[in-house]
Write an enzyme that holds these catalytic residues in place. Structure first.
Site, PDB file in Angstrom:
ATOM      1  CE  LYS A   1      36.329-110.341 -12.918  1.00 31.40           C
ATOM      2  NZ  LYS A   1      36.297-108.894 -13.122  1.00 31.40           N
TER       3      LYS A   1
ATOM      4  CB  THR B   1      33.252-108.561 -17.533  1.00 29.00           C
ATOM      5  OG1 THR B   1      34.368-109.413 -17.272  1.00 29.00           O
ATOM      6  CG2 THR B   1      33.280-107.393 -16.567  1.00 29.00           C
TER       7      THR B   1
ATOM      8  CG  HIS C   1      35.652-104.278 -12.347  1.00 32.52           C
ATOM      9  ND1 HIS C   1      35.035-104.975 -13.365  1.00 32.52           N
ATOM     10  CD2 HIS C   1      36.848-103.891 -12.847  1.00 32.52           C
ATOM     11  CE1 HIS C   1      35.825-104.992 -14.425  1.00 32.52           C
ATOM     12  NE2 HIS C   1      36.936-104.355 -14.134  1.00 32.52           N
TER      13      HIS C   1
ATOM     14  CE1 TYR D   1      34.732-105.924 -19.987  1.00 32.32           C
ATOM     15  CE2 TYR D   1      36.653-106.152 -21.404  1.00 32.32           C
ATOM     16  CZ  TYR D   1      36.097-105.830 -20.181  1.00 32.32           C
ATOM     17  OH  TYR D   1      36.908-105.408 -19.166  1.00 32.32           O
TER      18      TYR D   1
ATOM     19  CB  SER E   1      41.795-109.407 -19.778  1.00 28.20           C
ATOM     20  OG  SER E   1      41.071-108.315 -20.284  1.00 28.20           O
TER      21      SER E   1
HETATM   22  C1  LIG Z   1      44.466-103.090 -13.414  1.00 24.35           C
HETATM   23  C2  LIG Z   1      43.223-103.923 -13.418  1.00 24.35           C
HETATM   24  C3  LIG Z   1      42.709-104.355 -14.630  1.00 24.35           C
HETATM   25  C4  LIG Z   1      41.546-105.127 -14.673  1.00 24.35           C
HETATM   26  N1  LIG Z   1      41.087-105.581 -15.886  1.00 24.35           N
HETATM   27  C5  LIG Z   1      39.959-106.333 -15.937  1.00 24.35           C
HETATM   28  C6  LIG Z   1      39.464-106.830 -17.180  1.00 24.35           C
HETATM   29  O1  LIG Z   1      40.039-106.601 -18.249  1.00 24.35           O
HETATM   30  N2  LIG Z   1      38.322-107.554 -17.172  1.00 24.35           N
HETATM   31  C7  LIG Z   1      37.662-107.836 -16.000  1.00 24.35           C
HETATM   32  O2  LIG Z   1      36.614-108.490 -16.035  1.00 24.35           O
HETATM   33  N3  LIG Z   1      38.127-107.415 -14.812  1.00 24.35           N
HETATM   34  C8  LIG Z   1      39.251-106.680 -14.747  1.00 24.35           C
HETATM   35  N4  LIG Z   1      39.719-106.242 -13.524  1.00 24.35           N
HETATM   36  C9  LIG Z   1      39.018-106.636 -12.288  1.00 24.35           C
HETATM   37  C10 LIG Z   1      39.615-107.917 -11.703  1.00 24.35           C
HETATM   38  O3  LIG Z   1      39.349-109.032 -12.507  1.00 24.35           O
HETATM   39  C11 LIG Z   1      39.011-108.205 -10.310  1.00 24.35           C
HETATM   40  O4  LIG Z   1      37.606-108.246 -10.393  1.00 24.35           O
HETATM   41  C12 LIG Z   1      39.425-107.163  -9.278  1.00 24.35           C
HETATM   42  O5  LIG Z   1      40.756-106.743  -9.475  1.00 24.35           O
HETATM   43  C13 LIG Z   1      39.279-107.751  -7.876  1.00 24.35           C
HETATM   44  O6  LIG Z   1      39.620-106.817  -6.901  1.00 24.35           O
HETATM   45  P1  LIG Z   1      41.066-106.749  -6.189  1.00 24.35           P
HETATM   46  O7  LIG Z   1      41.977-106.042  -7.147  1.00 24.35           O
HETATM   47  O8  LIG Z   1      40.781-105.968  -4.970  1.00 24.35           O
HETATM   48  O9  LIG Z   1      41.503-108.171  -5.921  1.00 24.35           O
HETATM   49  C14 LIG Z   1      40.879-105.459 -13.462  1.00 24.35           C
HETATM   50  C15 LIG Z   1      41.402-105.031 -12.240  1.00 24.35           C
HETATM   51  C16 LIG Z   1      42.559-104.270 -12.206  1.00 24.35           C
HETATM   52  C17 LIG Z   1      43.102-103.838 -10.861  1.00 24.35           C
END
Ligand SMILES: Cc1cc2nc3c(=O)[nH]c(=O)nc-3n(C[C@H](O)[C@H](O)[C@H](O)COP(=O)(O)O)c2cc1C
Length: 314
Positions: A187, A91, A211, A65, A42
């Site tokens: 994304k 994203t 997300h 981003y 990330s």
């Molecule tokens: C704690 C956490 C932090 C996340 N941070 C980011 C991030 O920095 N950038 C991003 O594009 N997605 C982020 N996501 C989304 C994940 O990449 C992903 O799309 C999502 O967790 C998928 O759903 P799931 O947790 O049900 O597998 C984050 C998700 C979680 C749970």
């Protein structure tokens, strides 16, 4: 997007992994390496993409981003190019943060508030605090050349409110895609129209994602979009999928509808918090076993044999 994965499941980029476990991104990357699959680092990751790139041979995605400063966008892409990042992942569903009500309860907010619940969490998990204090200082190496991190959590808030560009449009993204001149995916796509536009501007992939349900309350599940988006753009662009995946059968259903690979977030984050690299490996191992068992039960020898008829909609 031209990558070969030994497992059709990859570790989606998530922020601040060293808050889950002191090894953070290092642990997730090492586990992905063991299973021959992709992982994402990330923009608000806690280990540098350069360090991780040296550690692994599997494909690494850089989650990005969009910033107001176009020079900064280009500088970050240059940095990713120099570290041989295979996939750029922009994203597009985080123009603002979701209303995360659990964070309000635990005090995991900006600024951080230590309330009774938070105190209890720290008190009952002393090893977390000891590890936090005895390992390298917490930092955001993707960003620290661009923002002053002394303010801790409020610096992250400043990053989101001052540096990111909420007016990002298709033309801006098209310029980025051209500048990167490689594998580039968006994304957070959640409609056929946006999927088509992503293909029109030269993206090589999209990730259908809400997300993990952390952004728009009441949005449709990403799985419900999958078939229609694959039908519309599957011939032109690679369609990946995430959000809500917890089991091998979830992955098989997505592959049967045409997803090229399936991302997981919380599925590896909880094990990361519980046991570091060993935890993430255990999670990926369980997933692999489930996939193999369930494919046998379905009579499929190869993921390419998973097709639409394997899923029946009510
Ligand atoms: C704690 C956490 C932090 C996340 N941070 C980011 C991030 O920095 N950038 C991003 O594009 N997605 C982020 N996501 C989304 C994940 O990449 C992903 O799309 C999502 O967790 C998928 O759903 P799931 O947790 O049900 O597998 C984050 C998700 C979680 C749970």
């Amino acid at each position: 997007m031209g990558q070969k994965l030994a497992l059709p499941v990859y570790c989606s980029p998530t922020a601040l992994q060293r808050l889950f476990h002191h090894d953070g991104e290092r642990a997730v990357a090492a586990a992905a390496e063991k299973f021959g699959t992709m992982f994402g680092v990330s923009s608000i990751g806690t280990v540098s993409m350069e360090e991780i790139a040296q550690q692994v041979t599997v494909p690494q995605a850089y989650q990005f981003y969009f910033h107001k400063d176009r020079g900064l966008n280009r500088a970050m892409m240059e940095r990713a190019k120099a570290s041989n990042i295979q996939v750029m992942m922009l994203t597009v569903d985080s123009i603002t943060g979701g209303n995360r009500e659990r964070d309000l309860r635990t005090g995991f907010t900006i600024p951080f508030r230590l309330n009774l619940k938070g105190l209890w969490e720290f008190a009952t998990r002393p090893m977390w605090g000891i590890n936090y204090l005895t390992h390298e200082k917490f930092s955001l190496p993707q960003l620290d050349a661009h923002i002053k991190m002394e303010g801790g959590a409020s610096s992250i808030s400043e990053y989101f409110s001052n540096l990111l560009d909420p007016s990002m449009n298709w033309h801006d993204v098209e310029e980025m895609v051209k500048y990167w001149d490689g594998q580039f995916c968006l994304k957070g796509i959640m409609s056929v129209e946006d999927a088509q536009r992503a293909a029109d501007i030269g993206c090589t992939g999209i990730i259908i994602s809400n997300h993990g349900g952390r952004q728009l309350d009441g949005s449709r599940s990403s799985f419900d979009h999958l078939a229609e988006i694959v039908d519309a753009v599957g011939e032109r662009i690679d369609v990946l999928f995430d959000s809500g995946v917890q089991r091998g059968t979830h992955v098989l259903k997505a592959l049967a509808l045409g997803a090229k690979a399936v991302g997981v977030g919380r599925y590896y984050l909880y094990p990361l918090a519980a046991a570091g690299q060993a935890g993430v490996e255990r999670a990926l191992g369980l997933m692999k076993t489930e996939l193999e068992r369930d494919m046998r039960l379905m009579g499929c020898k190869n993921v390419s044999e998973l097709i639409r008829k394997h899923v029946r909609f009510r």
